[in-house]
Design a protein around this motif. Structure first.
Motif, short mmCIF file in Angstrom:
data_model
loop_
_atom_site.label_atom_id
_atom_site.label_comp_id
_atom_site.label_asym_id
_atom_site.label_seq_id
_atom_site.Cartn_x
_atom_site.Cartn_y
_atom_site.Cartn_z
N SER A 1 -5.14 5.73 -5.43
CA SER A 1 -5.98 4.94 -6.33
C SER A 1 -5.87 5.41 -7.77
O SER A 1 -5.90 4.59 -8.70
CB SER A 1 -7.44 4.99 -5.87
OG SER A 1 -7.59 4.32 -4.65
N THR A 2 -5.75 6.71 -7.96
CA THR A 2 -5.59 7.25 -9.31
C THR A 2 -4.32 6.70 -9.96
O THR A 2 -4.35 6.26 -11.11
CB THR A 2 -5.53 8.79 -9.27
OG1 THR A 2 -6.75 9.28 -8.70
CG2 THR A 2 -5.33 9.39 -10.64
N HIS B 1 -2.01 3.91 -0.05
CA HIS B 1 -3.31 3.51 -0.57
C HIS B 1 -4.14 2.99 0.59
O HIS B 1 -3.79 1.99 1.21
CB HIS B 1 -3.12 2.44 -1.64
CG HIS B 1 -4.39 2.04 -2.31
ND1 HIS B 1 -4.89 0.78 -2.24
CD2 HIS B 1 -5.28 2.77 -3.04
CE1 HIS B 1 -6.02 0.72 -2.91
NE2 HIS B 1 -6.27 1.92 -3.41
N ASP C 1 0.81 -1.23 0.00
CA ASP C 1 0.00 0.00 0.00
C ASP C 1 0.84 1.27 0.00
O ASP C 1 0.30 2.37 0.04
CB ASP C 1 -0.95 0.01 1.20
CG ASP C 1 -2.05 -1.02 1.07
OD1 ASP C 1 -2.38 -1.39 -0.07
OD2 ASP C 1 -2.58 -1.45 2.10
N SER D 1 -4.67 2.91 -10.66
CA SER D 1 -5.53 2.69 -11.83
C SER D 1 -4.75 2.94 -13.11
O SER D 1 -4.89 2.21 -14.10
CB SER D 1 -6.75 3.59 -11.78
OG SER D 1 -7.59 3.21 -10.72
N ASN E 1 -2.56 -0.04 -13.76
CA ASN E 1 -3.33 -1.19 -14.26
C ASN E 1 -3.79 -1.01 -15.71
O ASN E 1 -3.83 -1.97 -16.46
CB ASN E 1 -4.52 -1.47 -13.34
CG ASN E 1 -4.05 -2.09 -12.03
OD1 ASN E 1 -3.13 -2.90 -12.00
ND2 ASN E 1 -4.68 -1.70 -10.94
N ASN F 1 -7.93 3.29 0.45
CA ASN F 1 -9.29 2.95 0.01
C ASN F 1 -9.37 3.03 -1.51
O ASN F 1 -8.36 3.14 -2.18
CB ASN F 1 -10.31 3.88 0.68
CG ASN F 1 -10.05 5.34 0.37
OD1 ASN F 1 -9.56 5.68 -0.70
ND2 ASN F 1 -10.35 6.22 1.30
N ASP F 2 -10.58 3.02 -2.04
CA ASP F 2 -10.76 3.04 -3.49
C ASP F 2 -10.82 4.44 -4.08
O ASP F 2 -11.11 4.61 -5.25
CB ASP F 2 -12.02 2.27 -3.87
CG ASP F 2 -11.86 0.79 -3.61
OD1 ASP F 2 -10.71 0.32 -3.61
OD2 ASP F 2 -12.88 0.12 -3.41
N GLU F 3 -10.57 5.45 -3.28
CA GLU F 3 -10.59 6.83 -3.77
C GLU F 3 -9.31 7.53 -3.37
O GLU F 3 -8.58 7.08 -2.52
CB GLU F 3 -11.79 7.58 -3.18
CG GLU F 3 -13.12 6.98 -3.61
CD GLU F 3 -14.31 7.71 -3.00
OE1 GLU F 3 -14.12 8.81 -2.45
OE2 GLU F 3 -15.40 7.18 -3.08
#
Length: 161
Positions: free
Chosen positions: A143-144, A135, A112, A147, A150, A137-139
């Motif tokens: 996360s940016t 990191h 994380d 993403s 990925n 959570n998903d926000e």
């Protein structure tokens, strides 16, 4: 943020090798690297490792020109990194893919904890600032960046040499 190396050059943000080692040694589940080259990576048993880079990319050549070191030098660095990482290809959980994406930053993830090496036009990456994100959570910014990693990972080609 990992400790910075004392530096006498204007704009030097270099991170100590021990800080990089501590960052990766702390990983227990996964390591992600998004860069043109990353010479300092070492694999650790039980940790999934994903690395992205491509020496034949025109964006690698352009980055070398922008940094003032030349297209061939940057491509050679990426080739060198891939050669150094070659022994990792047989290690379970390690995967290397080649990307031809313009990078606005390099990303170095250990679980994380994420180090973001921001790129600045005309500045070698080693002299550009590094941000430390967690990191949670998903926000949020971490996360940016994950993403972004990925999205590039899904389009990159496997490196099997």
């Amino acid at each position: 943020m990992p400790p910075e190396r004392p530096c006498h050059r204007r704009g030097c943000w270099a991170i100590l090798q021990t800080a990089w080692r501590n960052h990766y040694n702390s990983a227990t589940e996964e390591i992600d690297i998004l860069a043109y080259s990353a010479h300092f990576l070492r694999a650790k048993t039980g940790v999934n490792v994903r690395i992205l880079g491509d020496p034949e990319s025109r964006v690698v050549a352009a980055r070398g020109v922008e940094e003032g070191i030349g297209a061939e030098v940057t491509a050679a660095r990426v080739k060198n990194a891939l050669a150094l990482h070659r022994p990792l290809l047989g290690v379970h959980g390690v995967e290397i893919r080649l990307h031809r994406t313009v990078l606005y930053n390099s990303l170095y993830r250990a679980d994380d904890q994420i180090l973001i090496n921001t790129h600045a036009y005309g500045t070698p990456a080693a002299n550009a600032p590094v941000m430390h994100l967690t990191h949670t959570n998903d926000e949020g910014p971490a996360s940016t960046y994950l993403s972004s990693f990925n999205r590039i990972w899904t389009t990159a080609q496997p490196h099997n040499q």
